[in-house]
Design a protein around this motif. Structure first.
Motif, short mmCIF file in Angstrom:
data_model
loop_
_atom_site.label_atom_id
_atom_site.label_comp_id
_atom_site.label_asym_id
_atom_site.label_seq_id
_atom_site.Cartn_x
_atom_site.Cartn_y
_atom_site.Cartn_z
N THR A 52 2.15 1.94 3.05
CA THR A 52 3.37 1.11 3.07
C THR A 52 3.73 0.69 1.65
OG1 THR A 52 2.46 0.19 5.13
CG2 THR A 52 4.45 -0.82 4.28
N GLU A 71 -10.28 3.33 4.63
CA GLU A 71 -10.42 1.92 4.99
C GLU A 71 -10.41 1.79 6.51
OE1 GLU A 71 -7.05 -0.61 4.16
OE2 GLU A 71 -8.37 -2.17 3.42
N LEU A 97 -3.01 -4.03 -2.10
CA LEU A 97 -3.16 -3.00 -1.07
C LEU A 97 -4.59 -2.90 -0.53
CD1 LEU A 97 -0.86 -0.41 -2.89
CD2 LEU A 97 -0.21 -2.20 -1.26
P1 NAD Z 1 0.82 -2.68 6.82
O1 NAD Z 1 1.04 -2.03 5.51
O2 NAD Z 1 0.95 -1.87 8.05
O3 NAD Z 1 1.84 -3.91 7.02
C1 NAD Z 1 1.94 -4.94 6.08
C2 NAD Z 1 3.30 -5.59 6.20
O4 NAD Z 1 4.29 -4.63 5.82
C3 NAD Z 1 3.65 -6.01 7.64
O5 NAD Z 1 4.39 -7.20 7.62
C4 NAD Z 1 4.51 -4.85 8.10
O6 NAD Z 1 5.37 -5.19 9.17
C5 NAD Z 1 5.26 -4.51 6.84
N1 NAD Z 1 5.81 -3.15 6.78
C6 NAD Z 1 5.35 -2.04 7.42
N2 NAD Z 1 6.14 -0.98 7.12
C7 NAD Z 1 7.10 -1.43 6.28
C8 NAD Z 1 8.19 -0.81 5.61
N3 NAD Z 1 8.46 0.49 5.77
N4 NAD Z 1 8.96 -1.56 4.81
C9 NAD Z 1 8.70 -2.87 4.62
N5 NAD Z 1 7.68 -3.52 5.24
C10 NAD Z 1 6.88 -2.81 6.05
O7 NAD Z 1 -0.60 -3.39 6.74
P2 NAD Z 1 -1.38 -4.18 7.89
O8 NAD Z 1 -1.97 -3.20 8.84
O9 NAD Z 1 -0.51 -5.27 8.41
O10 NAD Z 1 -2.52 -4.90 7.03
C11 NAD Z 1 -3.71 -4.29 6.71
C12 NAD Z 1 -3.68 -3.73 5.30
O11 NAD Z 1 -3.40 -4.78 4.38
C13 NAD Z 1 -5.01 -3.18 4.87
O12 NAD Z 1 -4.83 -1.96 4.20
C14 NAD Z 1 -5.54 -4.23 3.90
O13 NAD Z 1 -6.47 -3.75 2.97
C15 NAD Z 1 -4.30 -4.71 3.27
N6 NAD Z 1 -4.51 -6.03 2.66
C16 NAD Z 1 -4.57 -6.11 1.28
C17 NAD Z 1 -4.82 -7.33 0.67
C18 NAD Z 1 -4.90 -7.44 -0.84
O14 NAD Z 1 -4.77 -8.55 -1.35
N7 NAD Z 1 -5.12 -6.36 -1.58
C19 NAD Z 1 -4.97 -8.48 1.43
C20 NAD Z 1 -4.89 -8.37 2.81
C21 NAD Z 1 -4.66 -7.13 3.42
#
Ligand code: NAD
Length: 495
Positions: A237, A390, A256
């Motif tokens: 994403t 992951e 990420l």
């Molecule tokens: P995700 O990428 O699926 O979603 C994250 C957010 O993005 C959600 O609100 C989702 O609705 C939104 N999203 C999805 N597609 C989109 C698009 N095309 N355009 C705009 N927004 C969009 O991730 P997830 O499954 O919700 O969370 C888990 C992931 O987050 C894991 O990979 C984890 O490692 C990562 N994470 C990273 C950190 C960090 O600080 N590095 C912290 C927490 C979680």
């Protein structure tokens, strides 16, 4: 607050039903629906963005001096703390996390607002060394409307980490929580709204817009009025968002994914390492970007360490987040639990040995929830998919290493570079490893400790940009240079 139906969202300063597809939120501890959230549509995003752009330009906000903005942030921090118990209950119901953890997350959000207020009051613009008949200055200004997009694993803490510096920087924010966990972000939005109203500031400075990523998230990222994006979530994403941001020429910070190594050297304090490795992965049921999910143990210690670890992991208490005895709570959603289970099946098919866990727990207590047993796997090379991808669940892969070069080669053989843990009594070895491993954060003889005052960033596919730390507000501002002539003589060219 925990079971209150939330059928209104916060759009441009008003609470009303969104016009998008409704979302039914589910308590992952028992599979029961909590409420229906009337999510946002792209039209709601457009309304919120326009109202936010107006709010940013309102003199009451635009001209508010930093120490007065800091007062607003303090007030939000206080209100979050006053409501910590309700916010915690709501987040535990929505995410499944233990009450201990969700309470800590609510308090950390309050702390983020207070720290940001202090950083704002003490942030300085600069007068630069003059190289001519003018005074030269570098000043910082708001960017405008900011899109803040968050995942489901720690909603209120990640909301605060974006909203606090964005407001401190003089911006307005469109906050999008994850589809599975909108409730605590909506409750947080109510508190911010209350403070803005009390301070007679434009309430459209924060909108909370739940909905599907590809619909609502995309509408935020692509909206022409959104001039900066703060994103936390998966790497795929994040990459798509970075492309859009590049097209729009707007800055995006990307926090990420990760597959972080946690390293037990032959000279480690074994008790300390066992506790740290378990906490580093199985707390939050492994649903943490920084989880230490690849365990590297020196070969001389490997069998005894992993044997003892497995004994202890078997004894971890699995249960609902509301039970104060629970250590490993359900996963956020049944669909996510099934994805984790598929990874364990993949590990088996890759030739891995499941040393403990590897199944849904038996028993009435677990039947309807999204539970998965804490799992340790070994017998796989670091190149296996289970060691490279992951999983974001309670699944630890254990690998032996022979010497430091072998360790560094394996630990760095990953697309990710988020975090690393080192367990050793040898200070020189700790220093060498801390500098050789590709990671944004390295913990030595501790793990998964966080402080808002320490910058958090990443290497490789784990992200771009930094959150937290004294300069956290600057990444939500633009820098402007001023040249102020001090000489009345016309410039020589004119003559
Ligand atoms: P995700 O990428 O699926 O979603 C994250 C957010 O993005 C959600 O609100 C989702 O609705 C939104 N999203 C999805 N597609 C989109 C698009 N095309 N355009 C705009 N927004 C969009 O991730 P997830 O499954 O919700 O969370 C888990 C992931 O987050 C894991 O990979 C984890 O490692 C990562 N994470 C990273 C950190 C960090 O600080 N590095 C912290 C927490 C979680």
């Amino acid at each position: 607050m925990s079971r209150t139906p939330v059928d209104e969202i916060l759009i441009g300063g008003c609470f009303r039903r969104g016009t998008g597809t409704p979302i039914v939120t589910v308590d992952p501890a028992d599979g029961r629906p909590i409420t229906t959230v009337h999510a946002a549509s792209p039209a709601d995003v457009d309304e919120a963005a326009r109202a936010a752009a107006e709010a940013v330009a309102t003199p009451a906000w635009r001209d508010l001096l930093p120490h007065r903005r800091a007062r607003v942030l303090h007030r939000i921090g206080d209100l979050i703390e006053e409501h910590a118990a309700e916010l915690s209950a709501l987040q535990t119901a929505d995410t499944g996390k233990t009450s201990t953890e969700t309470r800590a997350l609510a308090l950390s959000a309050a702390g983020t607002f207070r720290y940001t207020a202090a950083a704002l009051e003490t942030a300085e613009d600069s007068i630069t060394p003059s190289r001519g008949p003018y005074v030269t200055m570098s000043v910082h200004e708001p960017i405008g409307v900011v899109g803040a997009i968050n995942p489901w694993n720690s909603p209120i803490a990640s909301d605060a980490q974006k909203v606090a510096p964005a407001l401190a920087g003089g911006n307005a924010v469109l906050l999008k929580p994850a589809e599975w966990t909108p409730l605590v972000s909506l409750a947080f939005g109510r508190l911010v709204h209350q403070v803005l109203a009390e301070e007679e500031l434009p309430t459209a400075l924060l909108s909370v817009l739940p909905g599907k990523g590809r619909v609502v998230g995309d509408a935020i990222v692509t909206h022409p009025l959104v001039k900066r994006i703060g994103f936390t979530g998966g790497t795929t994403t994040g990459r798509a968002i970075a492309r859009t941001a590049a097209d729009k020429l707007v800055p995006a910070s990307l926090e990420l994914g990760g597959k972080s190594p946690t390293i037990v050297r032959e000279d480690a304090d074994v008790e300390q390492a066992l506790a740290g490795v378990m906490f580093g992965l199985f707390s939050s049921s492994g649903q943490s970007c920084i989880a230490g999910s690849r365990l590297f143990v020196h070969r001389s210690l490997y069998d005894s360490f992993v044997g003892e670890l497995v004994e202890r992991v078997r004894k971890l208490r699995v249960g609902p987040g509301t039970d104060p005895d629970t250590q490993v709570a359900p996963l956020v959603h049944h669909r996510h639990r099934d994805a984790v289970a598929e990874y364990v099946d993949l590990a088996r098919s890759e030739g891995g040995r499941v040393l403990c866990g590897g199944a849904i727990p038996d028993g009435e207590r677990y039947a309807a929830g999204a539970y998965y047993l804490p799992t340790v796997i070994d017998g796989l090379p670091n190149t296996a998919r289970t060691c490279q991808e992951e999983i974001f669940g309670p699944v630890l892969v254990a690998l032996p290493y022979d010497d430091e070069d072998d360790l560094v080669r394996q630990a760095n053989d990953s697309v990710y570079g988020l975090a690393c843990g080192i367990w050793t009594r040898d200070a020189h070895a700790a220093w060498r490893l801390a500098r050789r491993i590709d990671a944004g954060t390295v913990w030595i003889n501790t793990y998964k400790q966080f402080s808002i005052s320490t910058p958090f960033g990443a290497m490789k596919d784990s992200g771009l940009g930094t959150e937290k730390g004294r300069d956290l507000i600057r990444s939500y501002q633009r820098q402007k240079s001023l040249y102020w002539g001090t000489d009345t003589t016309p410039l020589p060219w004119a003559g």
